[in-house]
Write an enzyme that holds these catalytic residues in place. Structure first.
Site, PDB file in Angstrom:
ATOM      1  CG  MET A  30       9.215  80.794  23.477  1.00  0.00           C
ATOM      2  SD  MET A  30       7.482  81.163  23.231  1.00  0.00           S
ATOM      3  CE  MET A  30       6.911  81.190  24.904  1.00  0.00           C
ATOM      4  CG  LEU A  33      17.926  82.455  27.371  1.00  0.00           C
ATOM      5  CD1 LEU A  33      19.275  82.290  26.674  1.00  0.00           C
ATOM      6  CD2 LEU A  33      16.974  81.338  26.943  1.00  0.00           C
ATOM      7  CD  GLU A  35      21.583  79.137  37.097  1.00  0.00           C
ATOM      8  OE1 GLU A  35      21.984  77.973  36.963  1.00  0.00           O
ATOM      9  OE2 GLU A  35      22.328  80.129  37.061  1.00  0.00           O
ATOM     10  CG  HIS A  37      16.008  78.655  29.238  1.00  0.00           C
ATOM     11  ND1 HIS A  37      15.511  79.767  29.853  1.00  0.00           N
ATOM     12  CD2 HIS A  37      14.989  78.147  28.499  1.00  0.00           C
ATOM     13  CE1 HIS A  37      14.245  79.942  29.505  1.00  0.00           C
ATOM     14  NE2 HIS A  37      13.898  78.967  28.697  1.00  0.00           N
TER      15      HIS A  37
END
Ligand code: PAF
Length: 283
Positions: A30, A33, A35, A37
């Site tokens: 979603m 972002l 680390e 992700h």
């Protein structure tokens, strides 16, 4: 990095890639972002030729409009971050593109796990998550999809959905990424006030103590202890703490040999809701 906003564009691009026998790893997000992700993207790149990341704030999984409105939106910095990562394709559709005019969820049956914990406290949440993830899977048709274990219940729900719909997609759970002070990484952390940010590592600290206590104490006693600890904390409000079976998510009263257990917690730091989980060692 390719960027697409419509289903048609991304489908046509990926069809061409599949004809060249390229494998696709998918990381749904979603946005905002962090680390955590990026670690999912790294995992995806290790096993696939092409990594697709979606950024979509899915309205149907929010049970609270204020939370939806205030969810962090950082598309410019996210795009820069992705361009410098192993992401090959960013899919960034609008709500209209994903839902057309009917912004509502399908109803799913997850054989009970949807009624525990997050499902109990966030009405309709998992129907919303499963609806959007299934739609993404239909558009992207990935070989594998990657999810963080912080949302452990979500991970189980997605695995069930894939099994029930006989989708040929491998679902990979990836370890929780933490800040240096132990706070589980989350897009919502950016919304914490200074005081709440300082207090938040108490959540993981408590979970680590739970892991120790699990060797010698019963689950009722541990739960009462956690509740007392949070009563003493002026900045954090406990919503729930549960020790549950890792497969069924049913609350554990008596430990059984050969079963795996986890502690799950949801806490409000002001108006920001934080969740975390830890695996417990069964003797
Ligand atoms: O975990 C999330 O960020 C969301 O629930 C997901 C899987 C991207 C679906 O909207």
């Amino acid at each position: 990095m390719e960027i697409f906003n419509t289903k048609q564009e991304i489908k046509s691009y990926l069809t061409t890639q599949k004809k060249k026998n390229k494998t696709i790893g998918f990381v749904p997000t979603m946005g905002a972002l962090h680390e955590g992700h990026l670690s999912l993207i790294k995992q995806a790149k290790k096993k696939n030729d092409i990594v697709v990341v979606s950024i979509f704030i899915n309205p149907t999984q929010f049970d609270n409009n204020k939370d939806l409105e205030k969810y962090p939106k950082k598309i410019e910095s996210d795009t820069r971050l992705l361009a410098n990562s192993s992401c090959d394709v960013l899919f960034y559709p609008s709500v209209k593109e994903m839902y057309n005019t009917k912004v509502s969820s399908e109803k799913f049956d997850f054989e009970g796990i949807e009624h525990q914990m997050e499902g109990k406290f966030r009405q309709g949440h998992f129907n919303g998550v499963a609806t959007i993830v299934k739609t993404f899977f239909e558009i992207i048709r990935p070989n594998s999809a990657y999810f963080g274990e912080k949302d452990f219940q979500q991970l189980l729900i997605i695995k069930k959905m894939v099994k029930n719909h006989r989708l040929k997609i491998k679902i990979k759970g990836c370890p929780i990424f933490r800040e240096k002070d132990g706070l589980a990484m989350s897009s919502r952390n950016t919304r914490l006030s200074k005081e709440h940010r300082v207090s938040a590592p108490f959540i993981y600290k408590t979970l680590k103590q739970v892991r120790k206590k699990f060797n010698t104490e019963n689950t009722l006693k541990i739960t009462e202890w956690v509740e007392q600890e949070f009563k003493k904390n002026t900045f954090l409000n406990l919503e729930y703490f549960t020790i549950a079976d890792e497969k069924t998510l049913e609350i554990v009263k008596n430990k059984e040999f050969n079963k795996n257990y986890r502690a799950f917690i949801a806490v409000f730091a002001g108006e920001i809701r934080l969740i975390d989980t830890i695996r417990l060692k069964n003797l």
